[in-house]
Motif scaffolding. Structure first.
Motif, mmCIF file in Angstrom:
data_model
loop_
_atom_site.group_PDB
_atom_site.id
_atom_site.type_symbol
_atom_site.label_atom_id
_atom_site.label_comp_id
_atom_site.label_asym_id
_atom_site.label_seq_id
_atom_site.Cartn_x
_atom_site.Cartn_y
_atom_site.Cartn_z
ATOM 1 N N ASN A 1 21.493 2.956 -22.886
ATOM 2 C CA ASN A 1 22.678 3.491 -22.221
ATOM 3 C C ASN A 1 23.614 4.266 -23.138
ATOM 4 O O ASN A 1 24.832 4.239 -22.966
ATOM 5 C CB ASN A 1 23.463 2.336 -21.580
ATOM 6 C CG ASN A 1 22.629 1.536 -20.606
ATOM 7 O OD1 ASN A 1 21.782 2.085 -19.900
ATOM 8 N ND2 ASN A 1 22.840 0.235 -20.578
ATOM 9 N N ASP B 1 21.203 8.571 -10.396
ATOM 10 C CA ASP B 1 22.137 8.083 -9.384
ATOM 11 C C ASP B 1 21.663 8.450 -7.989
ATOM 12 O O ASP B 1 20.588 9.036 -7.806
ATOM 13 C CB ASP B 1 23.555 8.595 -9.653
ATOM 14 C CG ASP B 1 23.697 10.108 -9.498
ATOM 15 O OD1 ASP B 1 22.795 10.757 -8.928
ATOM 16 O OD2 ASP B 1 24.725 10.653 -9.945
ATOM 17 N N TYR C 1 27.770 -4.702 -7.631
ATOM 18 C CA TYR C 1 27.226 -3.440 -8.133
ATOM 19 C C TYR C 1 27.270 -3.445 -9.659
ATOM 20 O O TYR C 1 28.279 -3.821 -10.257
ATOM 21 C CB TYR C 1 28.067 -2.255 -7.643
ATOM 22 C CG TYR C 1 27.925 -1.908 -6.189
ATOM 23 C CD1 TYR C 1 26.846 -1.154 -5.737
ATOM 24 C CD2 TYR C 1 28.903 -2.294 -5.266
ATOM 25 C CE1 TYR C 1 26.731 -0.814 -4.390
ATOM 26 C CE2 TYR C 1 28.795 -1.951 -3.924
ATOM 27 C CZ TYR C 1 27.710 -1.219 -3.492
ATOM 28 O OH TYR C 1 27.597 -0.868 -2.173
ATOM 29 N N ALA D 1 22.024 9.573 -14.687
ATOM 30 C CA ALA D 1 23.181 8.749 -15.032
ATOM 31 C C ALA D 1 23.774 9.311 -16.316
ATOM 32 O O ALA D 1 23.040 9.634 -17.256
ATOM 33 C CB ALA D 1 22.748 7.305 -15.237
ATOM 34 N N ALA E 1 17.729 6.351 -16.126
ATOM 35 C CA ALA E 1 18.458 6.021 -14.894
ATOM 36 C C ALA E 1 18.980 7.258 -14.187
ATOM 37 O O ALA E 1 19.519 8.168 -14.816
ATOM 38 C CB ALA E 1 19.622 5.077 -15.208
ATOM 39 N N ASP F 1 25.736 -0.906 -13.215
ATOM 40 C CA ASP F 1 25.111 0.331 -13.679
ATOM 41 C C ASP F 1 24.324 0.062 -14.952
ATOM 42 O O ASP F 1 24.663 -0.831 -15.723
ATOM 43 C CB ASP F 1 26.164 1.392 -14.015
ATOM 44 C CG ASP F 1 27.073 1.725 -12.849
ATOM 45 O OD1 ASP F 1 26.699 1.432 -11.709
ATOM 46 O OD2 ASP F 1 28.160 2.279 -13.088
ATOM 47 N N SER G 1 22.558 7.524 -19.471
ATOM 48 C CA SER G 1 21.140 7.222 -19.693
ATOM 49 C C SER G 1 20.555 7.910 -20.920
ATOM 50 O O SER G 1 20.766 9.102 -21.148
ATOM 51 C CB SER G 1 20.321 7.631 -18.468
ATOM 52 O OG SER G 1 18.945 7.332 -18.665
ATOM 53 N N SER H 1 34.902 5.543 -9.089
ATOM 54 C CA SER H 1 33.566 5.344 -8.525
ATOM 55 C C SER H 1 33.522 4.113 -7.642
ATOM 56 O O SER H 1 32.757 4.040 -6.697
ATOM 57 C CB SER H 1 32.531 5.219 -9.644
ATOM 58 O OG SER H 1 32.705 4.024 -10.362
ATOM 59 N N VAL I 1 22.445 3.523 -11.047
ATOM 60 C CA VAL I 1 23.896 3.697 -10.911
ATOM 61 C C VAL I 1 24.342 3.084 -9.585
ATOM 62 O O VAL I 1 23.791 3.405 -8.536
ATOM 63 C CB VAL I 1 24.288 5.192 -10.958
ATOM 64 C CG1 VAL I 1 25.797 5.350 -10.785
ATOM 65 C CG2 VAL I 1 23.835 5.832 -12.261
ATOM 66 N N ARG I 2 25.346 2.194 -9.667
ATOM 67 C CA ARG I 2 25.863 1.500 -8.488
ATOM 68 C C ARG I 2 24.731 0.795 -7.739
ATOM 69 O O ARG I 2 24.470 1.044 -6.565
ATOM 70 C CB ARG I 2 26.615 2.456 -7.563
ATOM 71 C CG ARG I 2 27.652 3.320 -8.244
ATOM 72 C CD ARG I 2 28.695 2.524 -9.021
ATOM 73 N NE ARG I 2 29.574 1.754 -8.161
ATOM 74 C CZ ARG I 2 30.165 0.598 -8.518
ATOM 75 N NH1 ARG I 2 29.927 0.089 -9.691
ATOM 76 N NH2 ARG I 2 30.958 -0.030 -7.690
#
Length: 518
Positions: free
Chosen positions: A369, A401, A437, A407, A399, A439, A410, A17, A424-425
């Motif tokens: 998370n 992306d 970055y 995500a 969350a 997450d 999430s 990623s 994300v990012r």
């Protein structure tokens, strides 16, 4: 072992990623353009020419680097306090609280690492019931013993796994750095690795792992960085978070069992590691249009830094006091990018949340998370009080992306997660004046928080409860199927994952707010 394979796959996935090109400002963009941000840019176009008022937002977190070039002009300053004179000039009970307060600091140092709540409960209960006749327990003790019976195997398994994971990451990191030294090349290429011959099993294994990862287009420095992060994370879990014998609370010097105690800590709001809180702060309110770094979501904002989250689980007493401090010192929105699955003193936090509601203060919370369904598994703090009443000033954020998908990490819940936001990012401010970055729903929460701040800035007549309902009702609802967090194969819709059925959308939100006040 299975956990080692999983860890390596996560490592390789994470590195892949990193190699992808991610726009640094994607969370500000519009789903209409195929980038599933919050359309903050569109919101500002709609708000052009309208007047705004300054909103104070409290960031309850690990600390904030208040002199970061992209944050310093938006840091809250307590103008009623004279800096560094050793006096409580404004009479609020906190001496020299210029930019906020640190509830996990003492006279000489600050808490960095702390245990997880499950570890603290395990230690408390194991000592309590060590010599007790458990067959005769009744009332509250019987309930606590039943809880102990449930958490004991979970804790012991978590502790064992954390120890093993730390050993794995530590060994792999050592092997790869040893390979770099043996080769005499810090950044070996695939050709360099092919030419390198060794009979050392440790080096041979490191070579195979690097060849596999480099074949996906990543560099050795990326591998080493990820391994360092993994080693540090599991070292923290093993040595501190899940160590029943570790207790840093003596640093603070409070009477921990006295939940009514409020005046402890210090004014050092940065703390020993402000990485997380600094990143969160930039998402909410990095100075906009200053040609430096990034643009935060809300322009006319002041960031109040409140330190209550260590490397480990936050403590209920500190969270409650952080909320009370924020409310009593003028915050209208509070961001809480933290949470846990076990609770020690829920009533104390509930009372603080209800106090915030009585003062018209909105709380924004990251859902977590762990790819859990929050309708089935409790995550604390939450909006359901001990008496089962639901407060109206609490938003729980999942969350998504850039592609609009969930995500993978999430938490979700049709009833207990309100809406999803970019997590994300996410590129934001970092300690040592840097950017990075990250997450997490820890990033999604301040993204939504920034939109709440935006509404409260331009439409101050709207209540916290109204702002909450606007953010839910104005959510952008993607038509495509998305992944059930924790499972790439299972598909579902946002309607089944959160109350709003969609993603935070700043343009829709300010339009709805504008319609309500006319």
């Amino acid at each position: 072992m299975k956990f080692k394979l999983i860890a390596l796959l996560i490592l390789m996935s994470g590195l892949q990623s990193i190699a992808q090109e991610i726009p640094k400002d994607w969370m500000l963009k519009s789903p209409v353009d195929g980038v599933y941000g919050m359309d903050v840019d569109g919101a500002y176009k709609f708000l052009s020419g309208k007047k705004s008022t300054t909103v104070i937002v409290a960031i309850i977190d690990s600390g904030v680097e208040t002199d970061h070039p992209d944050l310093k002009d938006n840091i809250w300053v307590n103008t009623k306090e004279i800096a560094n004179n050793g006096k409580d000039d404004d009479g609020n009970g906190y001496v020299d609280d210029i930019n906020g307060w640190d509830f996990i600091g003492g006279k000489e140092q600050d808490v960095h690492h702390d245990t997880y709540e499950i570890c603290r409960l395990y230690k408390l209960y194991s000592e309590k019931f060590a010599s007790a006749n458990t067959s005769t327990l009744g009332g509250d003790d019987k309930m606590k013993y039943a809880e102990y019976q449930k958490l004991k195997p979970i804790f012991e398994n978590d502790k064992k796994e954390a120890d093993e994971q730390f050993e794995f990451y530590n060994q792999l990191y050592s092997s790869i750095t040893k390979l770099q030294t043996e080769m005499g090349i810090k950044e070996p290429t695939m050709n360099d690795l092919d030419r390198f011959k060794t009979e050392d099993k440790q080096l041979a294994t490191a070579k195979l792992i690097l060849q596999s990862i480099l074949s996906k287009g990543n560099s050795v420095s990326e591998v080493v960085y990820e391994l360092e992060q993994g080693k540090s994370y599991f070292e923290g879990k093993s040595k501190y978070g899940l160590n029943p014998d570790y207790n840093p609370r003596t640093i603070v010097g409070d009477n921990y069992e006295d939940a009514s105690e409020r005046y402890y800590g210090n004014n050092e709001v940065e703390g020993p590691d402000a990485m997380h809180g600094t990143h969160v702060s930039g998402i909410v309110g990095a100075v906009r249009n200053n040609s430096v770094g990034i643009d935060g979501v809300c322009e006319n904002v002041k960031i109040m830094a409140i330190r209550a989250v260590p490397d480990g689980d936050e403590r209920d007493k500190d969270v409650a006091n952080a909320i009370l401090y924020a409310v009593n010192n003028g915050a209208k929105v509070i961001n809480m990018s933290f949470g846990k699955q076990y609770v020690y003193n829920k009533k104390t936090v509930d009372d603080a949340i209800k106090y915030a509601m009585s003062k018209d203060v909105l709380l924004i919370h990251g859902a977590g998370n762990d790819a859990l369904n929050c309708d089935d598994v409790k995550v604390y703090p939450n909006d359901q009080m001990l008496d089962n009443a639901i407060v109206t000033n609490f938003l729980n954020i999942g969350a998504n992306d850039m592609s609009g998908n969930t995500a993978s990490f999430s938490n979700y819940g049709r009833n207990n997660v309100d809406v999803f936001a970019p997590g994300v990012r996410i590129y934001s401010t970092m300690i040592d004046y840097k950017y990075e970055y990250l997450d997490g729903t820890s990033m999604a929460s301040p993204a939504a928080c920034g939109v709440a701040d935006l509404i409260r800035s331009y439409y101050p007549e709207l209540s916290a409860a109204q702002v909450k309902e606007i953010i839910i009702a104005s959510a952008y609802k993607p038509k495509m199927k998305v992944s059930l967090p924790g499972s790439e194969k299972k598909k579902t819709t946002y309607k089944k994952l959160c109350k709003s059925g969609g993603l935070v959308n700043a343009l829709n939100a300010v339009k709805m707010a504008d319609g309500l006040v006319k």
